[in-house]
Design a protein around this motif. Structure first.
Motif, short mmCIF file in Angstrom:
data_model
loop_
_atom_site.label_atom_id
_atom_site.label_comp_id
_atom_site.label_asym_id
_atom_site.label_seq_id
_atom_site.Cartn_x
_atom_site.Cartn_y
_atom_site.Cartn_z
N VAL A 142 -5.31 -13.61 0.69
CA VAL A 142 -6.50 -12.82 1.03
C VAL A 142 -6.11 -11.37 1.34
CG1 VAL A 142 -8.39 -12.59 2.67
CG2 VAL A 142 -7.73 -14.85 1.85
N VAL A 143 -5.03 -11.19 2.08
CA VAL A 143 -4.62 -9.83 2.45
C VAL A 143 -4.13 -9.06 1.22
CG1 VAL A 143 -2.90 -8.51 3.73
CG2 VAL A 143 -4.14 -10.36 4.86
N VAL A 144 -3.34 -9.71 0.38
CA VAL A 144 -2.85 -9.01 -0.82
C VAL A 144 -4.01 -8.63 -1.72
CG1 VAL A 144 -1.50 -9.29 -2.93
CG2 VAL A 144 -0.53 -10.00 -0.75
N ASN A 145 -4.96 -9.53 -1.87
CA ASN A 145 -6.13 -9.20 -2.69
C ASN A 145 -6.88 -8.01 -2.11
OD1 ASN A 145 -6.15 -10.86 -4.91
ND2 ASN A 145 -7.16 -12.54 -3.87
N ALA A 146 -7.00 -7.99 -0.80
CA ALA A 146 -7.70 -6.86 -0.16
C ALA A 146 -6.95 -5.57 -0.42
CB ALA A 146 -7.84 -7.12 1.34
N CYS A 147 -5.63 -5.62 -0.33
CA CYS A 147 -4.83 -4.41 -0.58
C CYS A 147 -4.97 -3.96 -2.03
CB CYS A 147 -3.37 -4.69 -0.25
SG CYS A 147 -3.04 -4.85 1.53
N LEU A 172 5.39 1.77 -9.50
CA LEU A 172 5.06 0.59 -10.31
C LEU A 172 3.56 0.32 -10.28
CD1 LEU A 172 7.86 -1.90 -9.19
CD2 LEU A 172 7.85 -0.38 -11.17
N PRO A 173 3.05 -0.34 -11.30
CA PRO A 173 1.67 -0.82 -11.23
C PRO A 173 1.51 -1.75 -10.03
CG PRO A 173 2.54 -1.05 -13.46
CD PRO A 173 3.69 -0.64 -12.59
N ALA A 174 0.31 -1.76 -9.47
CA ALA A 174 0.08 -2.50 -8.22
C ALA A 174 0.44 -3.97 -8.34
CB ALA A 174 -1.38 -2.34 -7.80
N ASP A 175 0.16 -4.58 -9.47
CA ASP A 175 0.45 -6.01 -9.62
C ASP A 175 1.96 -6.28 -9.58
OD1 ASP A 175 -2.20 -6.56 -9.76
OD2 ASP A 175 -2.27 -6.73 -11.94
N ASP A 221 -7.37 -4.53 -4.05
CA ASP A 221 -8.72 -3.98 -4.23
C ASP A 221 -8.77 -2.52 -3.79
OD1 ASP A 221 -9.74 -6.25 -5.29
OD2 ASP A 221 -10.83 -6.89 -3.51
N ARG A 222 -8.15 -2.27 -2.64
CA ARG A 222 -8.17 -0.89 -2.13
C ARG A 222 -7.40 0.04 -3.06
NH1 ARG A 222 -9.75 1.39 2.41
NH2 ARG A 222 -11.02 0.05 3.75
N ILE A 223 -6.29 -0.43 -3.57
CA ILE A 223 -5.50 0.41 -4.47
C ILE A 223 -6.31 0.75 -5.71
CG2 ILE A 223 -3.51 0.43 -6.02
CD1 ILE A 223 -2.03 -1.23 -3.89
N ARG A 224 -6.96 -0.26 -6.25
CA ARG A 224 -7.75 -0.02 -7.46
C ARG A 224 -8.93 0.89 -7.16
NH1 ARG A 224 -7.41 -6.27 -8.17
NH2 ARG A 224 -5.45 -6.49 -9.27
N ALA A 225 -9.55 0.65 -6.01
CA ALA A 225 -10.76 1.42 -5.69
C ALA A 225 -10.42 2.88 -5.42
CB ALA A 225 -11.47 0.80 -4.50
N ALA A 226 -9.38 3.09 -4.69
CA ALA A 226 -9.06 4.46 -4.30
C ALA A 226 -8.19 5.15 -5.34
CB ALA A 226 -8.34 4.44 -2.95
N LYS A 227 -7.65 4.39 -6.27
CA LYS A 227 -6.75 4.95 -7.27
C LYS A 227 -5.69 5.81 -6.58
CE LYS A 227 -10.28 5.05 -10.77
NZ LYS A 227 -11.14 5.89 -11.60
N MET A 263 0.82 -1.21 0.00
CA MET A 263 0.00 0.00 0.00
C MET A 263 0.86 1.26 0.00
SD MET A 263 -3.01 -1.23 -0.09
CE MET A 263 -4.15 0.09 0.27
N GLY A 264 2.01 1.21 0.66
CA GLY A 264 2.92 2.34 0.63
C GLY A 264 2.82 3.27 1.81
N ASN A 265 1.77 3.17 2.60
CA ASN A 265 1.69 4.03 3.78
C ASN A 265 0.90 3.31 4.87
OD1 ASN A 265 -1.28 5.16 3.92
ND2 ASN A 265 -0.69 5.19 1.76
N PRO A 266 1.17 3.65 6.13
CA PRO A 266 0.59 2.89 7.24
C PRO A 266 -0.94 2.95 7.31
CG PRO A 266 2.43 4.25 8.00
CD PRO A 266 2.15 4.66 6.59
N GLU A 267 -1.50 4.10 6.94
CA GLU A 267 -2.96 4.22 7.06
C GLU A 267 -3.67 3.26 6.11
OE1 GLU A 267 -0.89 6.83 6.61
OE2 GLU A 267 -0.91 7.52 8.69
N ASP A 268 -3.27 3.31 4.85
CA ASP A 268 -3.90 2.41 3.88
C ASP A 268 -3.56 0.95 4.18
OD1 ASP A 268 -5.16 4.42 2.45
OD2 ASP A 268 -3.38 4.82 1.26
N ALA A 269 -2.34 0.73 4.67
CA ALA A 269 -1.96 -0.65 5.01
C ALA A 269 -2.84 -1.19 6.12
CB ALA A 269 -0.49 -0.69 5.42
N ALA A 270 -3.13 -0.37 7.12
CA ALA A 270 -3.99 -0.81 8.22
C ALA A 270 -5.38 -1.17 7.70
CB ALA A 270 -4.08 0.27 9.29
N ASP A 271 -5.87 -0.35 6.78
CA ASP A 271 -7.19 -0.65 6.21
C ASP A 271 -7.16 -1.93 5.39
OD1 ASP A 271 -8.26 1.58 7.35
OD2 ASP A 271 -8.03 2.85 5.59
N GLY A 272 -6.11 -2.07 4.58
CA GLY A 272 -6.00 -3.28 3.76
C GLY A 272 -5.87 -4.53 4.60
N LEU A 273 -5.07 -4.43 5.66
CA LEU A 273 -4.90 -5.59 6.54
C LEU A 273 -6.21 -5.94 7.24
CD1 LEU A 273 -2.96 -7.66 7.71
CD2 LEU A 273 -2.31 -6.00 9.46
#
Lengths: 249, 218
Positions: B78-83, B138-141, B85-91, B41-51
């Motif tokens: 499951v966690v990587v997919n969730a992350c 880099l692209p998320a994938d 998803d968040r990256i794609r959703a939030a762009k 995710m690149g930052n703690p806030e988004d990482a916490a949400d993704g986790l």
């Protein structure tokens, strides 16, 4: 530890830089606390489920607990509703079969299912999902291997089966997008999936689907900007179980 | 008190109704999952949400685990997919957010190792900041593949299961990602003695780009 065949010196150097940038610290306490609180809520919610289903006539409480209880209590009702929807879907499928000049006779079903499998295979080849083990780790495996794959709705099928953990889900939803449009006419009123699911979800094209082994709805939101939001709802729960963005055609 | 049960036994116990089993299981792998989420995710806030998203998904979908891979592999998936998803959703525009976000705890820990050598610590911190900034472009994938393979050190085959793609796809994503990073981090991995990265050597006086002021030509 990792496979590192024939890396150029530059790539190998990048590998070392990345390894040096690995995060080694423990999870921050505030994150742990938040996760623990969420987990406690999940456990409590799970514990309440039997009570909710035992007492369906109890007045619905407020807040999100209501939605969660509805989800659990509604499963029984949804089973019956699924039969109705299956009938509708079959009904809409029949005219499509008859209007398809290329489909002839009873061989049509088998041919279509074969072509669907071939299509999924080509997606995997182009960088999509791995087969076998990958799929086994995702989605609703308890429903059996067939339920792990998204299946485009064949004329005889009630609705597609999706797994929210499937890494290829976006590709599968892309494939179903046009079908959602095609099904719009038979299910012309968007309220039909809503009624089926008892959801108050927003606008967009809907497609009834089995999601993680439960009845649900895929909602293709109106396109905005350079992407289209797609949300997957399990019936009885107003919160999407997964949200993705698809590129516009 | 630690639980001696295996990961798989804990997951099955959770499915069977054990209220404490999932918490024990997740706590075992939480730190590595956090590291993956943070770097993806690149930052703690988004990482916490993704986790958190991943934890909820794993809790609810535990019954789908069929035991054909390790439980930890499944949890990572499951966690990587969730992350993702968040990256794609939030762009998420990681490049724009990087200057503040990359100063995470990992950087601070790395710095602390060189408390008695401030220069070395500063260099380490700066190198990590550069690497993470480049990774975020880099692209998320590709990013997820590099985080799992190069940072976390998982075998390609296992990462393929985590990401739900073929091994060749993982290798391809890693290769493309490394190639791009190599260009972005040229000065960090250039061997000593090579030309330094930056402006080319001066080969003559700089010519003015505007005409000098003066009286108009007759």
């Amino acid at each position: 530890m990792t496979d590192a065949p024939d890396l150029t010196p530059e790539q190998d150097a990048v590998r070392r830089l990345l390894a040096d940038a690995r995060h080694d610290a423990p999870t921050p306490p505030e994150v742990v606390a938040h996760l623990d609180a969420t987990l406690a809520s999940l456990v409590a919610d799970r514990g309440e489920a039997p009570a909710a289903s035992d007492a369906p006539s109890r007045p619905a409480p407020v807040a999100d607990l209501a939605a969660r209880r509805r989800r659990m209590a509604g499963i029984g009702l949804l089973a019956a509703a699924a039969v109705v929807v299956a009938g509708v879907a079959i009904g809409q499928g029949l005219p499509r079969m008859s209007s398809d000049d290329s489909a002839a006779g009873s061989a049509a079903d088998g041919d279509m299912s074969t072509s669907q499998e071939r299509d999924f295979g080509s997606q995997e080849d182009s960088g999509g999902a791995d087969s076998g083990g990958a799929e086994s780790e995702s989605g609703a495996a308890e429903m059996g291997p067939e339920s792990l794959k998204s299946t485009a709705p064949s004329p005889g099928a009630a609705y597609p089966t999706l797994s929210t953990a499937d890494a290829d889900l976006d590709q599968q939803l892309l494939g179903l997008r046009s079908d959602a449009g095609a099904r719009r006419n038979p299910l012309a009123s968007p309220s039909q999936p809503d009624a089926f699911c008892m959801l108050g979800i927003g606008p967009g094209r809907r497609l009834a689907a089995e999601i993680d082994g439960q009845p649900g709805v895929v909602v293709y939101s109106p396109r905005s900007g350079d992407a289209q939001e797609v949300a997957l709802f399990v019936c009885g729960d107003g919160e999407p179980v997964r949200t993705l963005f698809l590129p516009l055609p | 008190m630690t639980d001696d049960r295996s990961d798989q036994a804990l997951l099955q116990a959770h499915v069977d109704g054990d209220a404490d089993a999932f918490g024990e299981l997740f706590a075992r792998h939480r730190d590595r999952l956090w590291a993956v989420a943070l770097r993806t995710m690149g930052n703690p806030e988004d990482a916490a949400d993704g986790l958190q998203d991943g934890m909820i998904a794993a809790f609810r979908r535990a019954g789908s685990f069929r035991g054909e891979a390790a439980v930890t592999t499944w949890l990572h998936r499951v966690v990587v997919n969730a992350c993702l998803d968040r990256i794609r959703a939030a762009k998420i525009r990681r490049l724009e957010a990087l200057p503040d976000d990359v100063e995470d705890r990992g950087t601070l820990v790395a710095t602390a190792v060189h408390d008695d050598q401030p220069d070395v610590a500063a260099e380490d911190a700066e190198r990590r900041r550069r690497v993470l900034a480049a990774l975020a472009t880099l692209p998320a994938d590709q990013r997820a593949a590099l985080v799992l393979v190069d940072m976390e050190g998982y075998p390609v085959a296992e990462v393929a299961v985590m990401l739900g793609c073929a091994e060749g796809t993982v290798k391809s994503r890693c290769s493309r990602g490394r190639t791009k990073l190599a260009g972005l981090l040229l000065d960090l991995h250039r061997p000593v003695g090579d030309l330094p990265h930056g402006n080319p050597p001066v080969d003559g006086p700089v010519q003015p780009t505007v005409r000098p002021r003066g009286p108009p030509a007759p």
